[in-house]
Motif scaffolding. Structure first.
Motif, PDB file in Angstrom:
ATOM      1  N   THR A  42      15.767 -78.600  12.036  1.00 51.03           N
ATOM      2  CA  THR A  42      15.034 -79.746  11.494  1.00 51.03           C
ATOM      3  C   THR A  42      14.440 -79.376  10.142  1.00 51.03           C
ATOM      4  O   THR A  42      14.440 -78.209   9.753  1.00 51.03           O
ATOM      5  N   ALA A  43      13.911 -80.366   9.456  1.00 52.90           N
ATOM      6  CA  ALA A  43      13.268 -80.114   8.163  1.00 52.90           C
ATOM      7  C   ALA A  43      12.096 -79.148   8.318  1.00 52.90           C
ATOM      8  O   ALA A  43      11.838 -78.330   7.442  1.00 52.90           O
ATOM      9  N   LEU A  47      11.971 -76.222   5.555  1.00 54.07           N
ATOM     10  CA  LEU A  47      11.077 -76.409   4.412  1.00 54.07           C
ATOM     11  C   LEU A  47       9.755 -75.667   4.616  1.00 54.07           C
ATOM     12  O   LEU A  47       9.338 -75.439   5.750  1.00 54.07           O
ATOM     13  N   PRO A  48       9.078 -75.315   3.524  1.00 54.25           N
ATOM     14  CA  PRO A  48       7.747 -74.711   3.680  1.00 54.25           C
ATOM     15  C   PRO A  48       6.792 -75.719   4.313  1.00 54.25           C
ATOM     16  O   PRO A  48       6.977 -76.933   4.180  1.00 54.25           O
ATOM     17  N   THR A  49       5.772 -75.230   4.986  1.00 51.93           N
ATOM     18  CA  THR A  49       4.836 -76.128   5.664  1.00 51.93           C
ATOM     19  C   THR A  49       4.009 -76.940   4.678  1.00 51.93           C
ATOM     20  O   THR A  49       3.670 -78.081   4.945  1.00 51.93           O
ATOM     21  N   PRO A  64       5.853 -81.472   2.729  1.00 52.80           N
ATOM     22  CA  PRO A  64       7.052 -82.101   2.168  1.00 52.80           C
ATOM     23  C   PRO A  64       7.288 -83.517   2.722  1.00 52.80           C
ATOM     24  O   PRO A  64       7.673 -84.418   1.985  1.00 52.80           O
ATOM     25  N   ALA A  65       7.016 -83.709   4.012  1.00 58.00           N
ATOM     26  CA  ALA A  65       7.227 -85.029   4.618  1.00 58.00           C
ATOM     27  C   ALA A  65       6.324 -86.083   3.989  1.00 58.00           C
ATOM     28  O   ALA A  65       6.735 -87.233   3.806  1.00 58.00           O
ATOM     29  N   SER A  66       5.091 -85.720   3.643  1.00 58.53           N
ATOM     30  CA  SER A  66       4.183 -86.692   3.030  1.00 58.53           C
ATOM     31  C   SER A  66       4.637 -87.084   1.628  1.00 58.53           C
ATOM     32  O   SER A  66       4.238 -88.115   1.106  1.00 58.53           O
ATOM     33  N   LEU A  67       5.467 -86.245   1.009  1.00 60.04           N
ATOM     34  CA  LEU A  67       6.011 -86.552  -0.314  1.00 60.04           C
ATOM     35  C   LEU A  67       7.381 -87.231  -0.228  1.00 60.04           C
ATOM     36  O   LEU A  67       7.996 -87.524  -1.243  1.00 60.04           O
ATOM     37  N   GLY A  68       7.868 -87.448   0.987  1.00 58.63           N
ATOM     38  CA  GLY A  68       9.168 -88.092   1.166  1.00 58.63           C
ATOM     39  C   GLY A  68      10.339 -87.140   1.011  1.00 58.63           C
ATOM     40  O   GLY A  68      11.445 -87.558   0.721  1.00 58.63           O
ATOM     41  N   ILE A  69      10.089 -85.841   1.209  1.00 58.44           N
ATOM     42  CA  ILE A  69      11.132 -84.832   1.052  1.00 58.44           C
ATOM     43  C   ILE A  69      11.625 -84.403   2.428  1.00 58.44           C
ATOM     44  O   ILE A  69      10.840 -83.999   3.276  1.00 58.44           O
ATOM     45  N   GLY A  70      12.916 -84.512   2.648  1.00 57.12           N
ATOM     46  CA  GLY A  70      13.548 -84.098   3.898  1.00 57.12           C
ATOM     47  C   GLY A  70      14.753 -83.224   3.596  1.00 57.12           C
ATOM     48  O   GLY A  70      15.035 -82.897   2.445  1.00 57.12           O
ATOM     49  N   VAL A  71      15.465 -82.835   4.625  1.00 55.44           N
ATOM     50  CA  VAL A  71      16.633 -81.960   4.476  1.00 55.44           C
ATOM     51  C   VAL A  71      17.829 -82.590   5.152  1.00 55.44           C
ATOM     52  O   VAL A  71      17.731 -83.080   6.274  1.00 55.44           O
ATOM     53  N   LEU A 101      18.533 -81.404  -0.224  1.00 50.21           N
ATOM     54  CA  LEU A 101      17.339 -82.207   0.040  1.00 50.21           C
ATOM     55  C   LEU A 101      17.667 -83.686   0.075  1.00 50.21           C
ATOM     56  O   LEU A 101      18.584 -84.147  -0.597  1.00 50.21           O
ATOM     57  N   GLN A 102      16.875 -84.418   0.844  1.00 57.22           N
ATOM     58  CA  GLN A 102      16.921 -85.878   0.856  1.00 57.22           C
ATOM     59  C   GLN A 102      15.552 -86.357   0.378  1.00 57.22           C
ATOM     60  O   GLN A 102      14.531 -85.887   0.867  1.00 57.22           O
TER      61      GLN A 102
END
Length: 129
Positions: A42-43, A47-49, A64-71, A101-102
């Protein structure tokens, strides 16, 4: 020269159907693993926390999730095969990072607007003379 050719051939056989050593998927070391087992990542695994965004002396931490960054893990794993190194022995002294990245552009835009206030400051009325 023959020794290097032999070592490259040996590493190619040793890591047949496995990821070469010192290879990372984002922050996760995946060297020696079967690429088929990586599809379940999973992302959060990759990704870094937290990411620290800084401007001048101001810094703000966000996930990253709060910025809309996924994998895109599937595309990242496909990138491993496309990036297969033709000289495996060189990976003993370097490392290779693969990640696709997505970005959720709407969420990223909203987060960027919200970050404008904490990261911007008024100019100070001081001058160097």
């Amino acid at each position: 020269m023959l020794l290097l050719v032999g070592m490259n051939f040996g590493l190619s056989l040793l890591y047949l159907h496995r990821v070469l050593p010192r290879t990372y998927l984002g922050v996760l070391n995946i060297g020696g693993k079967d690429p088929g087992t990586l599809q379940n990542l999973t992302a959060a695994d990759v990704l870094p926390t937290r990411l620290t965004l800084a401007h001048g002396s101001s810094a703000v931490g966000r996930t990253p999730a709060s910025l809309g960054i996924g994998v895109d893990v599937g595309h990242s794993v496909q990138g491993l095969a496309a990036g297969w190194h033709w000289l495996p022995i060189s990976l003993l002294s370097t490392h290779h990072t693969v990640i696709s990245l997505q970005i959720n552009h709407a969420q990223f835009s909203t987060a960027a607007t919200a970050l404008n206030a904490p990261l911007s400051r008024q100019a100070l009325g001081r001058h160097i003379s």
